[in-house]
Design a protein around this motif. Structure first.
Motif, PDB file in Angstrom:
ATOM      1  N   ILE A 401       0.816  -1.212   0.000  1.00  0.00           N
ATOM      2  CA  ILE A 401       0.000   0.000   0.000  1.00  0.00           C
ATOM      3  C   ILE A 401       0.851   1.264   0.000  1.00  0.00           C
ATOM      4  O   ILE A 401       0.468   2.294  -0.567  1.00  0.00           O
ATOM      5  N   VAL A 402       2.040   1.217   0.596  1.00  0.00           N
ATOM      6  CA  VAL A 402       2.856   2.427   0.706  1.00  0.00           C
ATOM      7  C   VAL A 402       3.831   2.555  -0.461  1.00  0.00           C
ATOM      8  O   VAL A 402       3.946   3.608  -1.088  1.00  0.00           O
ATOM      9  N   LEU A 403       4.546   1.475  -0.770  1.00  0.00           N
ATOM     10  CA  LEU A 403       5.612   1.539  -1.766  1.00  0.00           C
ATOM     11  C   LEU A 403       5.156   1.115  -3.156  1.00  0.00           C
ATOM     12  O   LEU A 403       5.907   1.292  -4.120  1.00  0.00           O
ATOM     13  N   GLY A 404       3.958   0.548  -3.273  1.00  0.00           N
ATOM     14  CA  GLY A 404       3.484   0.076  -4.570  1.00  0.00           C
ATOM     15  C   GLY A 404       3.510   1.114  -5.674  1.00  0.00           C
ATOM     16  O   GLY A 404       3.974   0.833  -6.789  1.00  0.00           O
ATOM     17  N   ALA A 441       9.822  12.589  -0.602  1.00  0.00           N
ATOM     18  CA  ALA A 441      10.783  12.433   0.488  1.00  0.00           C
ATOM     19  C   ALA A 441      10.209  11.602   1.629  1.00  0.00           C
ATOM     20  O   ALA A 441      10.924  10.788   2.240  1.00  0.00           O
ATOM     21  N   VAL A 442       8.921  11.799   1.931  1.00  0.00           N
ATOM     22  CA  VAL A 442       8.310  11.050   3.032  1.00  0.00           C
ATOM     23  C   VAL A 442       8.326   9.551   2.739  1.00  0.00           C
ATOM     24  O   VAL A 442       8.705   8.737   3.595  1.00  0.00           O
ATOM     25  N   VAL A 443       7.925   9.185   1.533  1.00  0.00           N
ATOM     26  CA  VAL A 443       7.921   7.774   1.158  1.00  0.00           C
ATOM     27  C   VAL A 443       9.337   7.219   1.119  1.00  0.00           C
ATOM     28  O   VAL A 443       9.587   6.076   1.501  1.00  0.00           O
ATOM     29  N   ALA A 449      13.247   2.937   6.468  1.00  0.00           N
ATOM     30  CA  ALA A 449      12.901   2.339   7.759  1.00  0.00           C
ATOM     31  C   ALA A 449      12.239   0.977   7.568  1.00  0.00           C
ATOM     32  O   ALA A 449      12.505   0.023   8.323  1.00  0.00           O
ATOM     33  N   TYR A 450      11.384   0.874   6.551  1.00  0.00           N
ATOM     34  CA  TYR A 450      10.672  -0.371   6.260  1.00  0.00           C
ATOM     35  C   TYR A 450      11.654  -1.487   5.887  1.00  0.00           C
ATOM     36  O   TYR A 450      11.614  -2.592   6.449  1.00  0.00           O
ATOM     37  N   LEU A 451      12.552  -1.224   4.953  1.00  0.00           N
ATOM     38  CA  LEU A 451      13.473  -2.255   4.476  1.00  0.00           C
ATOM     39  C   LEU A 451      14.510  -2.617   5.529  1.00  0.00           C
ATOM     40  O   LEU A 451      14.815  -3.800   5.736  1.00  0.00           O
ATOM     41  N   TYR A 452      15.059  -1.616   6.221  1.00  0.00           N
ATOM     42  CA  TYR A 452      16.054  -1.906   7.255  1.00  0.00           C
ATOM     43  C   TYR A 452      15.454  -2.741   8.387  1.00  0.00           C
ATOM     44  O   TYR A 452      16.082  -3.696   8.875  1.00  0.00           O
ATOM     45  N   SER A 453      14.247  -2.382   8.800  1.00  0.00           N
ATOM     46  CA  SER A 453      13.621  -3.131   9.895  1.00  0.00           C
ATOM     47  C   SER A 453      13.285  -4.559   9.465  1.00  0.00           C
ATOM     48  O   SER A 453      13.476  -5.505  10.243  1.00  0.00           O
TER      49      SER A 453
END
Length: 528
Positions: A401-404, A441-443, A449-453
């Motif tokens: 939903i966020v990165l699509g 920039a927000v995405v 943060a998404y990928l590192y976590s």
């Protein structure tokens, strides 16, 4: 005396049931028919799979090469490589006209262009099926981008144009032009071809019907019109054919071979079914004896020793092989042409047959570590995967939903799951980071943060715990092999131990087999 004789007979039958084929032969001089049938079946099914696979490769290569040929024939300026999920794109009105009329012109001259045996499909009356062009557009509307104004009727209208192969078309002969309300233009036509590659494999050629759909997609109204080309191919037996040489003779030999494979699989299934029936009867005898003499019920671990899952696996593989062989015979006889379904049956049966070979390696102590480790670790691993799967699903939905909209690897849920599984195994990490568009920039910060976590959590914690579970099970099995396996009531009975209320260390060996319980089992001192 009669009771002791009954007990000794039951103990001998149990020992014989758990013996390996070689031990059974040394004990009673009975040939291991099941082992011989399984070895013969492995050889024959593998040979059958290889022969069918070589023929299937020719079919798949023919279909793929025809798709590439048709794209080069009917798509103007096609580079040979698709752009993402579409074939090619145009950006100008003239480019749209050129692409459209290029298709019509190539279709008219198909007989003089293609180097392969391909032609027009016939309709029900025996004539040539025409090429159909369908234009879809908004029924009414005006657009004024300069004034930020529009007036659109969302209902779609269709405009059809039928073109026959022997007609040449000019711009004036086409009944519609481009307009700002255009949604898409769909071109549909049908072709036929013959796959002569199978002659090299000494088999009868198949005839193919190609349904081609070319779509000029303008639904985005973004200034970029994508051109999709979808080709559905269906193979069938040729209506009229005549062939000389060895192809027909070779087909008859293959049919006889397939019949022999079916007979071997039936014999294997019958022998395994007979073994299951005998095992159930033996379990009933032992359960009844134990209840009458010791007033006890067998535990689940002991009962599971009689229910041999390998026999069920072999029976399922036999059924799949029989169905696959029948489909293969129908394909060779040109009664059926569904290679994919036949491949699934034959491939799955061969996988199960080779997987079943592990059963016979399990009779040797140095080779059964894999089986015992899988058996011991499977319940814990399954529970662990259920918990980790919840976290994985959460990351999947969040990434979609966020990165699509900003990353091609996150465009659909299936692609997100595949991308995360690749990242979990350390594959393609840098490109996943680098391909994200940094216009938002927000995405962009969220993606980091998404990928590192995700990578830190699953690689450093989840995957490590997953490996630790398997390693712990392996260490347990190695310790059991060194110090002895926990004894259940079945083990004690076979070793002629009368004390069924205490737990032995199992360090003494008195029989030539190991029906094993991989988890420690403590027996209550109370009689049931």
């Amino acid at each position: 005396y009669g009771q002791m004789h009954k007990e000794d007979t039951l103990r001998d039958d149990l020992r014989y049931y758990f013996m390996s084929p070689c031990e059974k032969y040394r004990s009673r001089r009975i040939l291991p028919w099941k082992l011989g049938v399984q070895i013969l079946k492995i050889i024959m099914i593998t040979t059958q799979l290889i022969l069918f696979g070589l023929n299937n490769q020719l079919v798949v290569s023919y279909q793929e090469e025809n798709r590439m040929a048709l794209k080069n024939l009917f798509l103007k300026d096609y580079s040979g490589m698709d752009e993402d999920d579409y074939s090619i794109s145009v950006y100008t009105q003239q480019g749209v006209y050129d692409s459209l009329f290029y298709v019509l012109d190539q279709y008219s001259q198909l007989g003089n262009l293609s180097v392969g045996p391909i032609g027009y499909a016939d309709d029900e009356t025996g004539g040539v099926r025409p090429l159909v062009v369908c234009k879809r557009y908004y029924k009414r509307g005006t657009l004024e981008p300069s004034d930020d104004a529009y007036d659109i009727d969302a209902e779609l209208d269709n405009n059809l144009f039928i073109h026959f192969s022997f007609h040449h078309v000019t711009v004036n002969g086409l009944s519609f032009l481009l307009c700002s309300r255009l949604v898409d233009v769909e071109i549909t036509f049908h072709l036929k071809g013959i796959n002569l590659q199978s002659v090299r494999a000494r088999e009868l050629p198949d005839c193919y019907a190609f349904s081609v759909t070319i779509t000029l997609d303008n639904q985005g109204h973004s200034g970029k019109m994508k051109i999709f080309m979808d080709i559905d191919s269906v193979s069938s037996a040729c209506l009229e054919w005549k062939i000389s040489g060895t192809a027909q003779k070779n087909t008859q030999y293959l049919l006889v071979f397939d019949v022999f494979v079916i007979m071997i699989c039936i014999a294997s299934a019958v022998l395994c079914t007979r073994s299951i029936v005998l095992a159930v009867r033996l379990l009933q005898r032992f359960t009844r004896f134990f209840q009458e003499n010791y007033n006890r019920k067998l535990c689940d671990e002991d009962q599971s020793e009689f229910l041999n899952g390998w026999y069920l696996l072999i029976i399922v593989s036999d059924l799949l092989a029989i169905v696959g062989s029948i489909l293969k015979m129908e394909i060779q006889a040109k009664s059926l042409t569904n290679y994919d379904v036949c491949s699934i049956f034959l491939g799955t049966s061969t996988l199960m047959v080779w997987f079943g070979v592990i059963r016979y390696l399990g009779y040797f102590e140095k080779y059964n570590v894999l089986i015992l480790t899988m058996k011991a670790a499977f319940p814990k691993v399954l529970r662990f995967c259920c918990c980790a799967g919840m976290i994985y699903l959460g990351y999947t939905f969040c990434g979609w939903i966020v990165l699509g909209p900003y990353h091609e690897k996150f465009e659909s849920l299936s692609r997100v799951a595949e991308c995360l599984f690749s990242l979990l195994n350390g594959d393609d990490m840098f490109s996943t980071f680098a391909q994200l568009k940094d216009k938002n920039a927000v995405v962009w910060f969220f993606s980091r943060a998404y990928l590192y976590s995700f990578i830190s959590l699953f690689i450093y914690m989840v995957l490590s715990l997953f490996i630790a579970l398997i390693t712990d099970a392996y260490d347990t099995i190695k310790n059991y092999q060194k110090n002895g396996f926990p004894l259940t009531d079945l083990h004690k009975f076979l070793r002629e131990l009368s004390d069924f209320d205490s737990v032995e260390d199992g360090s003494q060996t008195g029989v030539g087999f190991n029906p094993l319980c991989c988890c420690q089992r403590y027996v209550s001192n109370r009689l049931e």
